[in-house]
Design a protein around this motif. Structure first.
Motif, short mmCIF file in Angstrom:
data_model
loop_
_atom_site.label_atom_id
_atom_site.label_comp_id
_atom_site.label_asym_id
_atom_site.label_seq_id
_atom_site.Cartn_x
_atom_site.Cartn_y
_atom_site.Cartn_z
N VAL A 146 47.98 38.90 52.24
CA VAL A 146 47.49 39.58 51.04
C VAL A 146 48.23 38.96 49.84
CG1 VAL A 146 47.61 41.79 49.81
CG2 VAL A 146 46.92 41.73 52.21
N PRO A 147 47.54 38.74 48.69
CA PRO A 147 48.25 38.20 47.53
C PRO A 147 49.52 39.02 47.23
CG PRO A 147 45.91 38.30 47.07
CD PRO A 147 46.11 38.97 48.41
N GLU A 148 50.61 38.28 47.02
CA GLU A 148 51.93 38.92 46.92
C GLU A 148 52.00 39.98 45.82
OE1 GLU A 148 54.80 35.72 47.38
OE2 GLU A 148 56.30 37.10 46.53
N VAL A 149 51.31 39.70 44.70
CA VAL A 149 51.37 40.60 43.55
C VAL A 149 50.98 42.04 43.93
CG1 VAL A 149 49.05 39.93 42.78
CG2 VAL A 149 50.62 40.94 41.15
N LEU A 150 50.02 42.17 44.87
CA LEU A 150 49.50 43.50 45.21
C LEU A 150 50.51 44.36 45.97
CD1 LEU A 150 45.83 42.59 46.23
CD2 LEU A 150 46.66 43.55 44.07
N GLY A 209 54.48 46.24 43.69
CA GLY A 209 54.80 47.51 43.05
C GLY A 209 54.83 47.41 41.53
N ASN A 210 54.57 46.24 40.99
CA ASN A 210 54.57 46.03 39.53
C ASN A 210 53.15 46.28 39.00
OD1 ASN A 210 54.44 44.94 36.95
ND2 ASN A 210 55.94 43.32 37.39
N PHE A 211 52.89 47.52 38.55
CA PHE A 211 51.51 47.91 38.25
C PHE A 211 50.89 47.20 37.05
CE2 PHE A 211 52.98 51.08 41.23
CZ PHE A 211 52.00 50.92 42.21
N PRO A 212 51.65 46.95 35.95
CA PRO A 212 51.05 46.17 34.87
C PRO A 212 50.64 44.77 35.35
CG PRO A 212 53.08 47.23 34.14
CD PRO A 212 52.98 47.46 35.61
N LYS A 213 51.47 44.18 36.21
CA LYS A 213 51.16 42.85 36.73
C LYS A 213 49.94 42.89 37.66
CE LYS A 213 53.90 39.20 38.59
NZ LYS A 213 55.09 38.90 39.35
#
Ligand code: ADE
Length: 226
Positions: free
Chosen positions: A191-195, A198-202
């Motif tokens: 899964v894409p790491e950003v998801l 926990g960084n919701f704006p990102k």
């Protein structure tokens, strides 16, 4: 909201209205759906609802009289915001139309069948015509079902998570971004790491970017709509 659906074969639509989200909305009385069988509005002995086209040609045409009787009875009982005819030769349904119809109090949907309806029905009773795409179905029933589903899911209280209809594809003229669920690694497909950061704006910025990328790639025409 109340929806009255007029059809030569209403049984074609029963299952989709008796299942899942639409059924729940009906059970919770968030929408009231009534089916009307055109044959119940005939006055002739054979309960005939269609006839040959004047001037010849293939196919049968739904007659004006039973449709007039059904619509007139409904209109005598309450006011309708729209009387819609489902037909392939009409503007194509989009999210904007579903959004605006979801604000109506009462609507009638007339399903065409066979070759279509007598043109005088369209001229004298119908206030809006809708196609669900550039292809021809055997009748308007499946199209009406699609239209109703797209409207009913927008009604307040129908979806559990109130925001979820707002993030559908086509709201804001964008396709939805990709979504994933557990496990985060399946056979090495990550899964894409950003998801999972926990960084919701990102995460939000990533989703917006993906939505725009997908729209440019798959449906660039949406970006030019207002
Ligand atoms: N009836 C038959 N084909 C249709 C379509 N594509 N959309 C709406 N109604 C229809």
């Amino acid at each position: 909201m109340r929806i009255d659906i007029i059809s030569a074969v209403p049984e074609l639509m029963h299952s989709p209205f008796n299942t899942s989200i639409v059924k729940r909305a009906i059970d919770k009385k968030l929408v009231d759906v009534h089916f009307h069988n055109l044959r119940d509005y005939t006055t002739n002995t054979y309960r005939q609802i269609d006839d040959y086209p004047f001037g010849g040609g293939a196919g049968m045409v739904l007659m004006i009289a039973p449709i007039d009787k059904c619509i007139s009875e409904l209109k005598a009982a309450r006011n309708y915001d729209e009387i819609i005819y489902m037909t392939p030769d009409a503007p194509v349904l989009n999210q904007k139309t579903s959004n605006s119809l979801s604000l109506c109090e009462n609507i009638i949907i007339l399903c065409g069948h066979y070759k279509g309806v007598d043109q005088r029905v369209r001229e004298h009773f119908i206030t809006k015509e809708i196609s669900i795409g550039d292809f021809v179905l055997s009748g308007g029933e499946l199209a009406a079902t699609v239209l109703c589903d797209s409207i009913i899911r927008l009604l307040p209280g129908v979806l559990g998570d109130e925001t979820s209809a707002l993030t559908d594809s086509f709201q804001d003229n964008l396709l939805a971004p990709p979504i994933y669920t557990r496990p985060s690694n399946y056979n090495g497909w990550e899964v894409p790491e950003v998801l999972t950061s926990g960084n919701f704006p990102k995460i939000e910025a990533w989703r917006e970017d993906k939505a725009l990328q997908r729209t440019k790639q798959i449906r660039p025409d949406l970006l030019n709509e207002d």
